[in-house]
Motif scaffolding. Structure first.
Motif, mmCIF file in Angstrom:
data_model
loop_
_atom_site.group_PDB
_atom_site.id
_atom_site.type_symbol
_atom_site.label_atom_id
_atom_site.label_comp_id
_atom_site.label_asym_id
_atom_site.label_seq_id
_atom_site.Cartn_x
_atom_site.Cartn_y
_atom_site.Cartn_z
ATOM 1 N N ARG A 1 25.807 95.428 36.996
ATOM 2 C CA ARG A 1 24.559 95.882 37.616
ATOM 3 C C ARG A 1 23.530 94.766 37.681
ATOM 4 O O ARG A 1 23.352 94.000 36.726
ATOM 5 N N ALA B 1 26.765 108.004 38.220
ATOM 6 C CA ALA B 1 25.884 107.645 39.338
ATOM 7 C C ALA B 1 26.228 108.467 40.575
ATOM 8 O O ALA B 1 25.341 108.954 41.291
ATOM 9 N N PRO C 1 29.420 103.009 44.812
ATOM 10 C CA PRO C 1 29.841 103.487 43.493
ATOM 11 C C PRO C 1 31.193 104.183 43.510
ATOM 12 O O PRO C 1 31.907 104.175 42.504
ATOM 13 N N VAL D 1 19.210 100.527 40.814
ATOM 14 C CA VAL D 1 19.000 101.981 40.898
ATOM 15 C C VAL D 1 17.928 102.311 41.925
ATOM 16 O O VAL D 1 18.064 103.259 42.714
#
Length: 562
Positions: free
Chosen positions: A65, A130, A108, A70
């Motif tokens: 990440r 997610a 994802p 996000v």
């Protein structure tokens, strides 16, 4: 490059095992205790992906990440859901395709597949969480947007995503494999937008929210099944492609193959569980289509030459077969149809026939028993036209009636007219024909309702006044044995040209036109028409007499100024 014998000597002198060097270069174990001292050939189904390419793929799939990932993911997901709901509510395929291209859910989902192939199960669970959170947010947001923007019957774009079949599973498998391959192979990464369109993830979620808000549980279940089908198929196809393309290092594949295979088998079981109802839906759809075609053939034979307003419809509901027909004629004997349908689809079937008879707007005038005066065809057409035009004017400005076509054949008056209201009753037109003509007619009306277009320019006042002058003149001429040959209005002067056997009294016409045009001038022009053809007949023979020479008489046009 492989380590040459000359290059290995310093390594031996330093105490470093040569197999370690080979392992670093090839990814293969070269432990002398195993008796392996050379690089093994690469398997045809498994290519080697270097570490830099592997890091690039892991970065693209957000397995490692980055900062603010996000936030970026949430913004793009929200925007794609908004666009999808708007496109679905507007029944616009182009807008829905735009939502597919915006949707970030493919990232994802492919990350789950990559982590399963690498046996990084913690990372796979994080990507799965997610996806679950994104799914919940998409459904909630689409539910709220549907409550605001979606009203009435669900659009076709919504309904088309509520009945998946086995073909959707095959498309998802192919698109998932293509997405994983395009992610690993940088030279074909331009195909990813096409993959996003082929396997849509956000539109089914938007449909799920819309159908839940509409209270349609059946459609909601279909949309959820389509989403789960796409999700599981992408993961399964992605795992296989990531392994086959060398994304997983050979040594890691050898040590984690059992664990990855076990998890992949679980995903495969889910895919098979989803495939079962999809296969059943596909089989049922094919059977229903074949059954409907067979039933329509039976109905067509039963109807024969019956005048049909539209194509017949056949629907199957449990033990009932419903046949719907719209026709101008009366229904034939239903017994042969019932027997034929029950013979083809089962004697326990209940056959219902819905016959919608459409009546034509026709009527016949009842003329009094008086002597019928046969007029010239031109005069008769002018008289009927004037009566029809006056009838259309009497309908009022809200109807805005207009005569489009008028014909008289064998005492049948066929009128094509249009207006901004529904079709009017013919009773008033029939009464006018009875009052002004001593002739029996059958009147047939075809009425076209015109829609007002907001952007269209309204007719100019002079155009409206010119039409009123023409209609008023024709209505007056029909009662005075004359014909209106032309009318005009230039904004200051109204000109009416008349033709007939003798000069009529036009004072009442001038008065009516004066009231209509106000301060404008009124000019009436008249041309006298003389019949110079004579024919003599006897009871036994017919003799055609040569035309008699008649001195030409020049009748100057009469002009009446008002």
């Amino acid at each position: 490059m492989p380590t040459s014998p000359d290059q290995r000597e310093p390594a031996r002198a330093s105490g470093q095992p040569v197999w370690t060097e080979l392992a670093d270069e090839t990814g293969e174990s070269a432990d002398p205790s195993l008796g392996i001292h050379r690089k093994r050939r690469q398997q045809w189904w498994h290519r080697h992906l270097d570490s830099e390419e592997r890091k690039r793929v892991m970065a693209e799939l957000a397995i490692r990440r980055e900062d603010h990932w996000v936030y970026r993911f949430s913004v793009m997901l929200t925007l794609s859901v908004v666009v999808a709901v708007m496109g679905l509510s507007a029944d616009s395929p182009a807008v829905v395709i735009g939502a597919m291209l915006l949707a970030p859910l493919m990232q994802p989902v492919l990350a789950i597949a990559a982590c399963i192939s690498m046996a990084l199960f913690k990372n796979a669970m994080r990507a799965l969480v997610a996806v679950a959170l994104a799914t919940a947010w998409a459904v909630v947001l689409s539910y709220v947007l549907a409550a605001i923007f979606v009203n009435g019957e669900l659009p076709d774009e919504v309904q088309s995503r509520t009945a998946p079949d086995i073909r959707d599973l095959v498309v998802a498998l192919g698109a998932g494999a293509a997405g994983a391959y395009a992610t690993v192979r940088k030279d074909v990464s331009s195909s990813l937008p096409g993959v996003a369109v082929a396997v849509a993830l956000v539109p089914p979620l938007a449909v799920l929210g819309i159908t839940l808000q509409a209270g349609n549980a059946t459609f909601a279940w279909g949309a959820l099944l389509l989403y789960v089908t796409n999700l599981c198929a992408i993961v399964l196809a992605g795992v296989l492609v990531f392994v086959a393309t060398g994304f997983v290092p050979p040594r890691r594949l050898a040590t984690t193959f059992r664990r990855s295979s076990l998890v992949s088998a679980v995903v495969a079981v889910v895919v098979l569980a989803v495939a079962w109802p999809l296969y059943g839906a596909s089989t049922a759809a094919v059977e229903a289509s074949e059954r409907e075609v067979e039933a329509l053939d039976i109905v067509s034979v039963w109807l024969g030459p019956t005048d049909r307003r539209s194509a017949p419809q056949v629907s199957f509901e449990e033990e009932r077969i419903t046949v719907s027909v719209r026709s101008f004629d009366s229904p034939p004997d239903p017994e042969p149809l019932i027997v034929a349908l029950q013979a083809s689809f089962g004697a326990d079937r209940v056959v219902s026939i819905e016959w919608d008879r459409v009546d034509q707007a026709t009527t016949t005038t009842v003329a009094p028993e008086t002597t019928v005066v046969i007029s010239d065809e031109e005069i008769l057409a002018a008289q009927v036209t004037a009566i029809v035009d006056q009838w259309l004017v009497d309908l009022g400005p809200e109807a805005n009636g207009r005569r489009d076509l008028l014909s008289i054949t064998d005492n049948v008056v066929r009128l094509d007219a249009s207006g901004t209201t529904d079709a009017p009753s013919l009773s008033s037109l029939t009464a006018m024909l009875d009052e002004q003509l001593d002739r029996t007619f059958e009147v047939q009306l075809t009425w076209l309702k015109r829609e007002s277009v907001a952007d269209a320019e309204p007719p100019a006042p002079d155009e409206l006044l010119a039409e009123q002058i023409a209609a008023l003149s024709r209505a007056w001429a029909a009662t005075h044995d004359v014909t209106v040959t032309a009318t005009s209005w230039d904004g200051a002067r109204a000109v009416v040209e008349l033709a007939g056997p003798e000069v009529p009294d036009v004072s009442d016409l001038v008065d009516e036109l004066d009231d209509l045009v106000g301060e404008g001038d009124v000019t009436i022009l008249f041309v006298e028409r003389l019949d110079i053809t004579t024919t003599t007949t006897t009871t036994t023979t017919t003799t055609t007499v040569a035309p008699t020479t008649v001195p030409t008489e020049t009748v100057p046009p009469t002009t009446v100024q008002g």
